[in-house]
Design an enzyme around this catalytic site. Structure first.
Site, mmCIF file in Angstrom:
data_model
loop_
_atom_site.group_PDB
_atom_site.id
_atom_site.type_symbol
_atom_site.label_atom_id
_atom_site.label_comp_id
_atom_site.label_asym_id
_atom_site.label_seq_id
_atom_site.Cartn_x
_atom_site.Cartn_y
_atom_site.Cartn_z
ATOM 1 N N ASP A 4 49.740 52.664 37.933
ATOM 2 C CA ASP A 4 49.057 53.606 38.820
ATOM 3 C C ASP A 4 49.286 55.045 38.371
ATOM 4 O O ASP A 4 50.407 55.548 38.454
ATOM 5 C CB ASP A 4 49.584 53.397 40.254
ATOM 6 C CG ASP A 4 48.801 54.191 41.275
ATOM 7 O OD1 ASP A 4 47.782 54.817 40.904
ATOM 8 O OD2 ASP A 4 49.215 54.177 42.457
ATOM 9 N N GLY A 5 48.207 55.688 37.931
ATOM 10 C CA GLY A 5 48.257 57.102 37.595
ATOM 11 C C GLY A 5 47.820 57.404 36.173
ATOM 12 O O GLY A 5 48.394 56.886 35.215
ATOM 13 N N GLY A 6 46.771 58.189 36.044
ATOM 14 C CA GLY A 6 46.338 58.626 34.717
ATOM 15 C C GLY A 6 45.784 57.537 33.833
ATOM 16 O O GLY A 6 45.754 57.683 32.607
ATOM 17 N N SER A 11 40.916 53.741 42.831
ATOM 18 C CA SER A 11 41.662 54.429 43.880
ATOM 19 C C SER A 11 40.739 55.308 44.713
ATOM 20 O O SER A 11 40.153 56.275 44.212
ATOM 21 C CB SER A 11 42.767 55.292 43.267
ATOM 22 O OG SER A 11 43.375 56.027 44.302
ATOM 23 N N MET A 58 52.988 55.671 50.319
ATOM 24 C CA MET A 58 53.901 56.715 49.830
ATOM 25 C C MET A 58 54.436 57.423 51.057
ATOM 26 O O MET A 58 54.099 58.585 51.339
ATOM 27 C CB MET A 58 53.143 57.666 48.889
ATOM 28 C CG MET A 58 52.905 57.062 47.517
ATOM 29 S SD MET A 58 51.563 57.858 46.623
ATOM 30 C CE MET A 58 50.199 56.888 47.241
ATOM 31 N N HIS A 69 42.042 50.215 45.918
ATOM 32 C CA HIS A 69 43.392 50.784 45.983
ATOM 33 C C HIS A 69 43.386 51.931 46.989
ATOM 34 O O HIS A 69 42.599 52.877 46.877
ATOM 35 C CB HIS A 69 43.827 51.276 44.600
ATOM 36 C CG HIS A 69 45.249 51.761 44.554
ATOM 37 N ND1 HIS A 69 46.322 50.911 44.436
ATOM 38 C CD2 HIS A 69 45.770 53.023 44.628
ATOM 39 C CE1 HIS A 69 47.451 51.617 44.421
ATOM 40 N NE2 HIS A 69 47.138 52.905 44.553
ATOM 41 N N GLY A 89 51.616 61.355 44.539
ATOM 42 C CA GLY A 89 51.242 62.458 45.424
ATOM 43 C C GLY A 89 49.849 63.006 45.152
ATOM 44 O O GLY A 89 49.199 63.490 46.068
ATOM 45 N N PHE A 90 49.404 62.900 43.912
ATOM 46 C CA PHE A 90 48.117 63.505 43.572
ATOM 47 C C PHE A 90 47.379 62.666 42.538
ATOM 48 O O PHE A 90 48.014 62.053 41.671
ATOM 49 C CB PHE A 90 48.321 64.912 42.987
ATOM 50 C CG PHE A 90 49.044 65.830 43.933
ATOM 51 C CD1 PHE A 90 48.351 66.549 44.903
ATOM 52 C CD2 PHE A 90 50.430 65.944 43.874
ATOM 53 C CE1 PHE A 90 49.031 67.375 45.792
ATOM 54 C CE2 PHE A 90 51.123 66.773 44.756
ATOM 55 C CZ PHE A 90 50.421 67.487 45.728
ATOM 56 N N GLY A 91 46.063 62.685 42.638
ATOM 57 C CA GLY A 91 45.244 62.087 41.597
ATOM 58 C C GLY A 91 45.064 63.100 40.466
ATOM 59 O O GLY A 91 45.441 64.274 40.592
ATOM 60 N N GLY A 92 44.496 62.641 39.372
ATOM 61 C CA GLY A 92 44.107 63.545 38.293
ATOM 62 C C GLY A 92 45.230 64.073 37.426
ATOM 63 O O GLY A 92 45.042 65.059 36.713
ATOM 64 N N ASP A 123 45.613 54.817 48.916
ATOM 65 C CA ASP A 123 46.852 55.604 48.863
ATOM 66 C C ASP A 123 47.123 56.270 50.202
ATOM 67 O O ASP A 123 46.364 57.145 50.631
ATOM 68 C CB ASP A 123 46.715 56.692 47.791
ATOM 69 C CG ASP A 123 46.731 56.117 46.382
ATOM 70 O OD1 ASP A 123 47.691 55.401 46.058
ATOM 71 O OD2 ASP A 123 45.777 56.383 45.632
ATOM 72 N N MET A 163 54.630 53.510 38.602
ATOM 73 C CA MET A 163 53.943 54.804 38.693
ATOM 74 C C MET A 163 53.967 55.465 37.318
ATOM 75 O O MET A 163 55.036 55.715 36.752
ATOM 76 C CB MET A 163 54.637 55.722 39.713
ATOM 77 C CG MET A 163 54.523 55.269 41.157
ATOM 78 S SD MET A 163 52.836 54.963 41.733
ATOM 79 C CE MET A 163 52.057 56.550 41.452
ATOM 80 N N MET A 208 49.655 58.704 52.118
ATOM 81 C CA MET A 208 50.719 59.699 51.859
ATOM 82 C C MET A 208 51.068 60.434 53.147
ATOM 83 O O MET A 208 50.167 60.805 53.909
ATOM 84 C CB MET A 208 50.221 60.729 50.839
ATOM 85 C CG MET A 208 49.741 60.132 49.543
ATOM 86 S SD MET A 208 49.089 61.430 48.473
ATOM 87 C CE MET A 208 48.477 60.448 47.100
ATOM 88 N N HIS A 228 48.890 51.208 49.083
ATOM 89 C CA HIS A 228 50.065 51.815 48.448
ATOM 90 C C HIS A 228 50.636 52.857 49.405
ATOM 91 O O HIS A 228 50.048 53.912 49.600
ATOM 92 C CB HIS A 228 49.593 52.446 47.129
ATOM 93 C CG HIS A 228 50.646 53.201 46.375
ATOM 94 N ND1 HIS A 228 50.348 54.023 45.317
ATOM 95 C CD2 HIS A 228 51.997 53.256 46.524
ATOM 96 C CE1 HIS A 228 51.458 54.555 44.835
ATOM 97 N NE2 HIS A 228 52.474 54.120 45.561
ATOM 98 N N GLY A 250 41.687 56.266 39.510
ATOM 99 C CA GLY A 250 41.021 57.146 40.468
ATOM 100 C C GLY A 250 40.029 58.043 39.778
ATOM 101 O O GLY A 250 38.827 57.788 39.759
ATOM 102 N N SER A 251 40.541 59.110 39.156
ATOM 103 C CA SER A 251 39.656 60.096 38.521
ATOM 104 C C SER A 251 38.759 59.466 37.462
ATOM 105 O O SER A 251 37.578 59.809 37.367
ATOM 106 C CB SER A 251 40.490 61.186 37.843
ATOM 107 O OG SER A 251 41.463 61.650 38.721
HETATM 108 C C1 DX5 Z 1 48.983 58.892 42.986
HETATM 109 C C2 DX5 Z 1 48.251 57.702 43.536
HETATM 110 C C3 DX5 Z 1 47.255 57.131 42.601
HETATM 111 C C4 DX5 Z 1 46.125 58.054 42.251
HETATM 112 C C5 DX5 Z 1 45.617 57.701 40.885
HETATM 113 O O1 DX5 Z 1 50.000 59.242 43.857
HETATM 114 O O2 DX5 Z 1 49.152 56.662 43.867
HETATM 115 O O3 DX5 Z 1 46.755 55.891 43.082
HETATM 116 O O4 DX5 Z 1 45.086 58.006 43.179
HETATM 117 O O5 DX5 Z 1 44.662 58.647 40.511
HETATM 118 P P1 DX5 Z 1 44.325 58.955 38.984
HETATM 119 O O6 DX5 Z 1 43.794 57.687 38.405
HETATM 120 O O7 DX5 Z 1 43.332 60.059 39.071
HETATM 121 O O8 DX5 Z 1 45.625 59.367 38.322
HETATM 122 ZN ZN ZN Z 2 48.381 54.596 44.305
#
Ligand code: DX5
Ligand code: ZN
Length: 216
Positions: free
Chosen positions: A175-177, A8, A68, A33, A142-145, A35, A137, A37, A66, A197-198
């Site tokens: 997607d996420g974590g 991501s 959002m 990927h 909305g946020f990474g990490g 994102d 999801m 938003m 993606h 992502g992270s």
């Molecule tokens: C969250 C995004 C994800 C995000 C994942 O809203 O859709 O794609 O970037 O980031 P990590 O892997 O850090 O959770």
């Molecule tokens: Zn995403």
């Protein structure tokens, strides 16, 4: 089929997008990927069309976009023109999901549907045949990490059953974590695509972490 990995870009260094795009090109990753938003559907604004165009100049792998955003229909043609391969809209943002998916496909893209953590998989019972990819999801968008939500495993299993029942070729994306700690269990439950992502970009060697996910 081996698992697809989609790093991501949200977690990349925005001042070094060319460098980070080239890292993905040279790595074992399968997709980019992206994102998008809008600050309305989710409480954050990421980046928009000019930044995607800049990434697209360097990306040599498919763009998994993606959205959002509310009213995604307004921008389907724009994202086709920007080179999206997969365009994913949120179930919660679409009043006429069937129409939206047809429009995405008529623009030459694969049609994806993302489900927020509170949205049950069975809301897709009547439309699963029309979907190329479901993005589950595993954090609130909305946020990474953020931390991975454990209930995701159950949702992936239910979705896999639904896809099998309908003899659909729809892919399951998470997607996420996502990290090396949950990737293997996700694949066992039925995941086809892992977004990270992270876990990728905060690592000292991002390409190595992509490889670790690829090998689960
Ligand atoms: C969250 C995004 C994800 C995000 C994942 O809203 O859709 O794609 O970037 O980031 P990590 O892997 O850090 O959770
Ligand atoms: Zn995403």
């Amino acid at each position: 089929m081996s698992i697809k990995i989609a790093p991501s870009i949200l977690a990349a260094d925005f001042a070094n997008l060319e460098r980070d795009s080239k890292m993905i090109n040279a790595s074992e990753a399968d997709w980019f990927h992206i994102d998008i938003m809008d600050g309305v559907f989710v409480p954050n604004i990421s980046f928009g069309m000019p930044v995607l165009a800049a990434i697209q100049k360097h990306a040599k792998k498919p763009l998994d976009v993606h959205l959002m955003i509310i009213e995604p229909d307004r921008y389907i043609e724009t994202f086709a023109d920007l080179g999206a391969t997969v365009l994913t809209v949120h179930y919660e943002a679409c009043n006429h999901l069937h129409r939206t998916l047809q429009k995405i496909k008529s623009c030459g893209m694969k049609a994806g549907v993302a489900l927020n953590p509170h949205t049950p998989v069975n809301c897709l019972n009547s439309i699963i045949q029309d979907i190329d990819l479901v993005c589950i999801m595993s954090v609130n968008p909305g946020f990474g990490g953020q931390s991975f939500i454990e209930n995701t495993y159950q949702k992936v299993k239910e979705l896999k059953q639904l896809i099998t029942l309908h003899k659909s070729s729809c892919l399951i994306e998470i997607d996420g974590g996502v990290t090396d700690e949950n990737a293997s269990a996700l694949v066992t439950c039925g995941a086809d695509v892992l977004v990270a992502g992270s876990y990728v970009f905060k690592a000292s060697n991002p390409a190595e972490n992509i490889k670790l996910l690829k090998e689960v």
